[in-house]
Scaffold this motif. Sequence first.
Motif, PDB file in Angstrom:
ATOM      1  N   ILE A 192       0.842  -1.202   0.000  1.00  0.00           N
ATOM      2  CA  ILE A 192       0.000   0.000   0.000  1.00  0.00           C
ATOM      3  C   ILE A 192       0.875   1.248   0.000  1.00  0.00           C
ATOM      4  O   ILE A 192       0.653   2.191  -0.771  1.00  0.00           O
ATOM      5  CB  ILE A 192      -0.939  -0.001   1.223  1.00  0.00           C
TER       6      ILE A 192
ATOM      7  N   SER B 253       1.190   3.985  -2.977  1.00  0.00           N
ATOM      8  CA  SER B 253       0.712   5.336  -2.656  1.00  0.00           C
ATOM      9  C   SER B 253       1.559   6.416  -3.298  1.00  0.00           C
ATOM     10  O   SER B 253       1.120   7.559  -3.445  1.00  0.00           O
ATOM     11  CB  SER B 253       0.680   5.535  -1.133  1.00  0.00           C
TER      12      SER B 253
ATOM     13  N   VAL C 250      -5.048   5.028  -3.823  1.00  0.00           N
ATOM     14  CA  VAL C 250      -4.942   3.750  -3.110  1.00  0.00           C
ATOM     15  C   VAL C 250      -5.804   3.802  -1.856  1.00  0.00           C
ATOM     16  O   VAL C 250      -5.657   4.710  -1.031  1.00  0.00           O
ATOM     17  CB  VAL C 250      -3.477   3.439  -2.733  1.00  0.00           C
TER      18      VAL C 250
ATOM     19  N   ARG D 158      -5.475   1.613   4.516  1.00  0.00           N
ATOM     20  CA  ARG D 158      -5.402   0.324   5.192  1.00  0.00           C
ATOM     21  C   ARG D 158      -6.639   0.055   6.034  1.00  0.00           C
ATOM     22  O   ARG D 158      -7.169  -1.056   6.039  1.00  0.00           O
ATOM     23  CB  ARG D 158      -4.151   0.312   6.082  1.00  0.00           C
TER      24      ARG D 158
ATOM     25  N   SER E 202      -9.495  -1.144   3.659  1.00  0.00           N
ATOM     26  CA  SER E 202      -9.248  -2.397   2.939  1.00  0.00           C
ATOM     27  C   SER E 202      -9.101  -3.563   3.914  1.00  0.00           C
ATOM     28  O   SER E 202      -9.580  -4.672   3.655  1.00  0.00           O
ATOM     29  CB  SER E 202      -8.009  -2.275   2.044  1.00  0.00           C
TER      30      SER E 202
END
Length: 778
Positions: free
Chosen positions: A367, A371, A378, A381, A384
């Motif tokens: 990630i 980014s 993106v 965290r 996701s």
Amino acid sequence: MFRLRLFGGVSLSREDGSPLAGRAAQRHRLALLARLACAPSSGVSRDKLFGLLWPESDTERARNLLNVSVYELRKALGEEAILSQGDDLRLNGEIVGVDVAEFDAAIGRGDHDAAVALFRGPFLDGFFVAGAPEFERWSDAERERLAGAYARALEALAEAAERRRDFQSAAEWWRKRAAHDPYDSRVAICLVQALDAGGNRAGALQHASLHERLLREEVGLLAPSPVAALAEQLRAEPLRAESIRAEPVRPTMTPPGVESSHGNGAVEIPTPTGSPGEVSVEPSGGGPAQYAPAPSPQVVSVPATPRRVLRLAAVMLGAIATVAAVGWALWPDASPPARSVAVLPFANMSGDAENGYFSDGLSEQIITALSHVDGLRVAARTSSFALRDGRLDVRVIGDTLDVEAVLEGSVRRQGSRIKVTAQLIDAASGYHIWSGEFDRQVSDVIAVQDEIAGAIASALELRLPPRGAAAAAQRTPNLAAYDLYLRARHLRDDLSRDAMRSAMELLGRAIELEPGFALAWAEKANVLGPAINFGYVSQEQGVAEMRAAVQRALELDPELGEAHVALGILRLFYEWDWEGGERALRRAVDLNPNDQHAWHHLGNQLTVAGRIDEAVDARLRGIALDPLNARARAILALELMKAGRHDEALAEYERARQLDPMNPNVLGIGPALPIGAEIHLARGRADDAVQELLRVAALRDATPGEMDALRAAFAKDGMRGFWRSWLDMDLRQAGSHPDPLRLAGLWAYIGDAAQSLDWLERAYAGRSSALIFLRTYP
């Protein structure tokens, strides 16, 4: 009064959308509701339910289990929710609305638009009942029936659009139909013809190419399909001047290219014999290409290996076709929006739960690497990772996180080796864009995550930016130090005292092993911030350590976004340097526009500066990256209230509540009282504010006596009396360490200025970081 959703999984919710939890939502009881929901008029006999749900129990035990389940469901949903008719049970549709029943009704009356809108994914997707094979067989048959009805509805809508000569709409419906069944060459031909008839030959050829690639990579087909023959004919046919062409002739329902399976488990795909000319694709009367099936097609048999069958099933089960995040590189007829991706937590396949931190850490670092790709958004965290183990269809994930592609994978760590598999999937169509496998030494893990990020950027026709010398150095630390860093990151989101202390200890050991590890220094600074706020570290000691950690991280890597975020927090909350805080946070979002944490704190700085509209914009940027972050949405609601946008504030607060309905820290972020109550008071709705406050009080473990006292105080003396009673409860819950700023706010609500100022002095003496948000109370 209640809503049962069976498409795309299973959920049971109240009328206001809040989920129904507890005993009524246990797996066997949801399965019972699902079975009754699919027999709305006739009901289901108890004997049949015994065999479906409790096949291994004797009749008496199964009857008892059913009775208990019905009792719990009636207790949660109401006595009339499940009706008894002799020995049959029936779900009362007037109390529990069911999407499947509405779907069947829409299909029955020919309302294909409504039916398609209701279909949010495969029936009972990812839902199973252990030890109930009959239930599984029934749900498989029902899933197939409903998926077929959905496919026919899509085709009906596409064909109706063609009859209206609205070929652009027809192409959209065929596109959804192709996403529902990407291997069906008949459907692919329909889409290609609709795109060409609408004047978009480039899009038609692009889809044909994608379909061929899918058959080649996913199924193993080497010979060209009729779709390829059609594409070749289109390439040879001159383009017409008109933008809209005549209506295409649909292929028959079983043209060459339709897949079938035989008893031996092989997947068979007919292909044309001889030259492509035997599949007649010729202009007729100046109109569009005509499709006619070729006689006696050859059949190419592709062995159905377990791997191939699983990959085929993974795509076939993805039955949602949404246009919320349509096709960027896939469909040249649409203007490509900014590309976006979500990285799901990689599955830990090591057989040791202790290695979960390692797979999570790899996901997080991917990630972070992505980014920094220009032009790529993106998902954060928090959002996701919230979908971990949800067994959601990739199209649902794309819709939920508003992304166009999803990266998923697995990590197996055994001794000194790791094996990583990863696949990037288009969220609109379910097609694989890229996949890769890496079998390396554990010491190569950093190189692996960079390779994955680079491969994804390449697949999306983007480039990773070059890294400076300092950044390159801090990306290759001592492996043991990196392992400790990952363990600390794994603990970061648990704000308990033990977790924070453990994280600090691990980071200290990492820095001792690798003093030049900039990420570890930055992480230490970012862990110290909440540790100070929660009182786990004294402010004097914590701020000194935080300042030293930030300084060291920036010395090692001046362009490390995480370090600039920590510097902004230090300047803003502990040094009260507004301009310096804004400079640091602006630099952080410039370095990494995908850092939700940086946008969050930039929003804090703009709020402190009184620039509320700008703060709202910063919060919205953060939420676009992290849409499932309940706390971020609750804070946005507070900002909207300050901006006087009360209706929007209430709507945003309700979204936060739905995301995390049981968390008082989300519902009560304000220093004096919960956000929902503040919004209701700003709207002049004291009764609604009290109801919100009572709900949060219950979540904060208020005693029955305290709850009664709050109600009685409001009934007798209105809001002022209520605040006095709330203050008593707050003091009991705080014990010997009350928050002085919170108490100052409560005394302000009560109307006692002297007490409020006294507690404000105490907050100032203790350098309370929340003082920066001080505002006038009504």
